[in-house]
Design a protein around this motif. Structure first.
Motif, PDB file in Angstrom:
ATOM      1  N   THR A 103       0.842  -1.192   0.000  1.00  0.00           N
ATOM      2  CA  THR A 103       0.000   0.000   0.000  1.00  0.00           C
ATOM      3  C   THR A 103       0.876   1.241   0.000  1.00  0.00           C
ATOM      4  O   THR A 103       1.971   1.257   0.572  1.00  0.00           O
ATOM      5  CB  THR A 103      -0.945   0.044   1.215  1.00  0.00           C
ATOM      6  OG1 THR A 103      -0.170   0.013   2.402  1.00  0.00           O
ATOM      7  CG2 THR A 103      -1.895  -1.129   1.202  1.00  0.00           C
ATOM      8  N   SER A 109      -1.701  10.126  -5.018  1.00  0.00           N
ATOM      9  CA  SER A 109      -2.871   9.594  -5.718  1.00  0.00           C
ATOM     10  C   SER A 109      -2.480   9.129  -7.113  1.00  0.00           C
ATOM     11  O   SER A 109      -1.570   9.679  -7.729  1.00  0.00           O
ATOM     12  CB  SER A 109      -3.948  10.695  -5.848  1.00  0.00           C
ATOM     13  OG  SER A 109      -4.402  11.091  -4.586  1.00  0.00           O
ATOM     14  N   ARG A 145      -5.112  -4.937  -8.453  1.00  0.00           N
ATOM     15  CA  ARG A 145      -5.097  -3.588  -7.883  1.00  0.00           C
ATOM     16  C   ARG A 145      -6.544  -3.225  -7.555  1.00  0.00           C
ATOM     17  O   ARG A 145      -7.216  -2.561  -8.339  1.00  0.00           O
ATOM     18  CB  ARG A 145      -4.489  -2.594  -8.868  1.00  0.00           C
ATOM     19  CG  ARG A 145      -4.331  -1.196  -8.291  1.00  0.00           C
ATOM     20  CD  ARG A 145      -3.530  -0.318  -9.236  1.00  0.00           C
ATOM     21  NE  ARG A 145      -3.413   1.040  -8.737  1.00  0.00           N
ATOM     22  CZ  ARG A 145      -2.649   1.975  -9.310  1.00  0.00           C
ATOM     23  NH1 ARG A 145      -1.953   1.678 -10.399  1.00  0.00           N
ATOM     24  NH2 ARG A 145      -2.594   3.181  -8.806  1.00  0.00           N
ATOM     25  N   PRO A 146      -7.017  -3.671  -6.396  1.00  0.00           N
ATOM     26  CA  PRO A 146      -8.416  -3.436  -6.048  1.00  0.00           C
ATOM     27  C   PRO A 146      -8.718  -1.991  -5.675  1.00  0.00           C
ATOM     28  O   PRO A 146      -9.864  -1.549  -5.808  1.00  0.00           O
ATOM     29  CB  PRO A 146      -8.634  -4.367  -4.845  1.00  0.00           C
ATOM     30  CG  PRO A 146      -7.271  -4.570  -4.277  1.00  0.00           C
ATOM     31  CD  PRO A 146      -6.323  -4.509  -5.433  1.00  0.00           C
ATOM     32  N   GLN A 147      -7.722  -1.266  -5.224  1.00  0.00           N
ATOM     33  CA  GLN A 147      -7.883   0.143  -4.882  1.00  0.00           C
ATOM     34  C   GLN A 147      -6.720   0.930  -5.474  1.00  0.00           C
ATOM     35  O   GLN A 147      -5.694   0.354  -5.844  1.00  0.00           O
ATOM     36  CB  GLN A 147      -7.927   0.331  -3.358  1.00  0.00           C
ATOM     37  CG  GLN A 147      -9.064  -0.401  -2.675  1.00  0.00           C
ATOM     38  CD  GLN A 147      -9.040  -0.196  -1.170  1.00  0.00           C
ATOM     39  OE1 GLN A 147      -8.826   0.926  -0.696  1.00  0.00           O
ATOM     40  NE2 GLN A 147      -9.271  -1.257  -0.426  1.00  0.00           N
ATOM     41  N   ASP A 148      -6.881   2.249  -5.525  1.00  0.00           N
ATOM     42  CA  ASP A 148      -5.897   3.104  -6.185  1.00  0.00           C
ATOM     43  C   ASP A 148      -4.489   2.905  -5.637  1.00  0.00           C
ATOM     44  O   ASP A 148      -3.512   2.909  -6.383  1.00  0.00           O
ATOM     45  CB  ASP A 148      -6.323   4.571  -6.025  1.00  0.00           C
ATOM     46  CG  ASP A 148      -5.339   5.520  -6.679  1.00  0.00           C
ATOM     47  OD1 ASP A 148      -4.991   6.540  -6.061  1.00  0.00           O
ATOM     48  OD2 ASP A 148      -4.926   5.235  -7.829  1.00  0.00           O
ATOM     49  N   ARG A 149      -4.367   2.731  -4.319  1.00  0.00           N
ATOM     50  CA  ARG A 149      -3.046   2.679  -3.715  1.00  0.00           C
ATOM     51  C   ARG A 149      -2.748   1.323  -3.083  1.00  0.00           C
ATOM     52  O   ARG A 149      -1.965   1.223  -2.152  1.00  0.00           O
ATOM     53  CB  ARG A 149      -2.936   3.799  -2.667  1.00  0.00           C
ATOM     54  CG  ARG A 149      -2.854   5.176  -3.284  1.00  0.00           C
ATOM     55  CD  ARG A 149      -3.012   6.285  -2.265  1.00  0.00           C
ATOM     56  NE  ARG A 149      -4.381   6.379  -1.779  1.00  0.00           N
ATOM     57  CZ  ARG A 149      -4.781   7.257  -0.869  1.00  0.00           C
ATOM     58  NH1 ARG A 149      -3.901   8.072  -0.326  1.00  0.00           N
ATOM     59  NH2 ARG A 149      -6.031   7.294  -0.476  1.00  0.00           N
ATOM     60  N   GLN A 150      -3.383   0.288  -3.600  1.00  0.00           N
ATOM     61  CA  GLN A 150      -3.169  -1.065  -3.088  1.00  0.00           C
ATOM     62  C   GLN A 150      -2.823  -2.001  -4.234  1.00  0.00           C
ATOM     63  O   GLN A 150      -3.519  -2.034  -5.256  1.00  0.00           O
ATOM     64  CB  GLN A 150      -4.434  -1.554  -2.369  1.00  0.00           C
ATOM     65  CG  GLN A 150      -4.284  -2.912  -1.713  1.00  0.00           C
ATOM     66  CD  GLN A 150      -5.609  -3.393  -1.120  1.00  0.00           C
ATOM     67  OE1 GLN A 150      -6.681  -3.056  -1.610  1.00  0.00           O
ATOM     68  NE2 GLN A 150      -5.520  -4.196  -0.070  1.00  0.00           N
ATOM     69  N   ILE A 200      -6.374   1.532 -11.487  1.00  0.00           N
ATOM     70  CA  ILE A 200      -7.169   0.468 -10.881  1.00  0.00           C
ATOM     71  C   ILE A 200      -7.622  -0.525 -11.946  1.00  0.00           C
ATOM     72  O   ILE A 200      -8.157  -0.135 -12.990  1.00  0.00           O
ATOM     73  CB  ILE A 200      -8.404   1.054 -10.163  1.00  0.00           C
ATOM     74  CG1 ILE A 200      -7.954   1.927  -8.988  1.00  0.00           C
ATOM     75  CG2 ILE A 200      -9.315  -0.069  -9.650  1.00  0.00           C
ATOM     76  CD1 ILE A 200      -9.097   2.635  -8.294  1.00  0.00           C
TER      77      ILE A 200
END
Lengths: 113, 111
Positions: A24, A29, A68-73, A53
Motif C-alpha cells: 500500500t 494519488s 489492484r483493487p484500490q488506487d493505492r493497493q 485500478i
C-alpha cells in the motif's frame, strides 16, 4: 510525505500453498505501481506494473498474478507456489506522469520449501 | 528485449581508491536512475538523469548520462567502507512506464 508499506516482511511457505503479498502507498494519488522479484545479490526482474485500478500488465509468464483493487493497493498472489518462486519481492511506486523517480518498499523475503 | 548491462559485476577495493561502474544498453531511455541497496532492504534512489550528456554530483559520487541516452556511469572518488553495497542502474525506455534494471554491481570497500 509519501510512504510505501509491504507485508509480511518474511514468509516461509510449503510448495503448493497459496500466496498473497500486499503493498500500500500513502500520501499520493494515482501512482504507477510495480512488483519486482530479486535473486540474491542481483538486479530486479519486473513482474507486473499497473497504471490504474484494474489495469495490470504482466512482464513474465509464471504462476503469479497481480491485482489492484484500490488506487493505492497492489497485491501479488499465487494459487500454488513453486520452489522457484523463492526470492525477495519488492513493491514500488512512481508518479503517474513522471517516471523520473521510483520509490521502493522494504521488501518481502519469500522462502518456498 | 531491452537489457541494461552493468560492469563490473563485483568490485573489491581499498578505502581511498577511485572506481567507476558502467551501465550500457542498445536502447534509448527517457531517464536513467542509480540506486544503492543494502542486504534485506529495498533499493534507495541516488540520482535520476534525464538529459543526454548530463552530469550530476552527489558528494563523492559523479553520475553521467551518455549523449545518446543509451548508457551511464557512476564514479566514486576516495571510496569509503560506507559505500559498500549493491549498486543498480535502471532505465525507462522511451514511451513506456516500465523500468529496466541492470544486473547490479556489488561493491566492497575495505578499511
Amino acid at each position: 510525505s509519501q510512504t510505501i508499506h509491504q507485508w509480511p516482511a518474511t514468509l516461509v511457505q510449503p510448495v503448493g500453498s497459496p500466496l498473497s503479498l500486499e503493498c500500500t502507498v500513502e500520501g499520493t494519488s494515482n501512482p504507477n505501481l510495480y512488483w519486482y522479484r530479486q535473486a540474491a545479490g542481483r538486479g530486479l526482474q519486473l513482474l507486473f506494473y499497473s497504471v490504474g485500478i484494474g489495469q495490470i500488465s504482466s512482464e513474465v509468464p509464471q504462476n503469479l498474478s497481480a491485482s489492484r483493487p484500490q488506487d493505492r493497493q497492489f497485491i501479488l498472489s499465487s494459487k500454488k507456489l513453486l520452489l522457484s518462486d523463492s526470492g525477495f519481492y519488492l513493491c514500488a511506486w512512481s508518479d503517474l506522469y513522471s517516471t523520473d523517480t521510483q520509490y521502493f518498499g522494504p521488501g518481502t523475503r519469500l522462502t518456498v520449501l | 528485449t531491452q537489457l541494461l548491462e552493468q560492469s563490473p559485476q563485483f568490485l573489491s577495493i581499498q578505502e581511498g581508491e577511485n572506481l567507476t561502474v558502467y551501465c550500457n544498453s542498445s536502447s534509448v531511455f527517457s531517464s536513467l536512475q542509480w540506486y544503492r541497496q543494502e542486504p534485506g532492504e529495498g533499493p534507495v534512489l541516488l540520482v535520476t538523469v534525464v538529459t543526454g550528456g548530463e552530469v550530476k554530483k552527489l558528494k563523492r559520487l559523479t553520475f553521467q548520462f551518455g549523449d545518446a541516452r543509451k548508457d551511464s556511469s557512476l564514479h566514486i572518488t576516495a571510496a569509503q567502507p560506507g559505500d559498500t553495497g549493491l549498486y543498480l542502474c535502471a532505465g525507462v525506455p522511451t514511451g513506456t512506464y516500465k523500468y529496466i534494471f541492470g544486473t547490479g554491481t556489488r561493491l566492497k570497500v575495505l578499511a
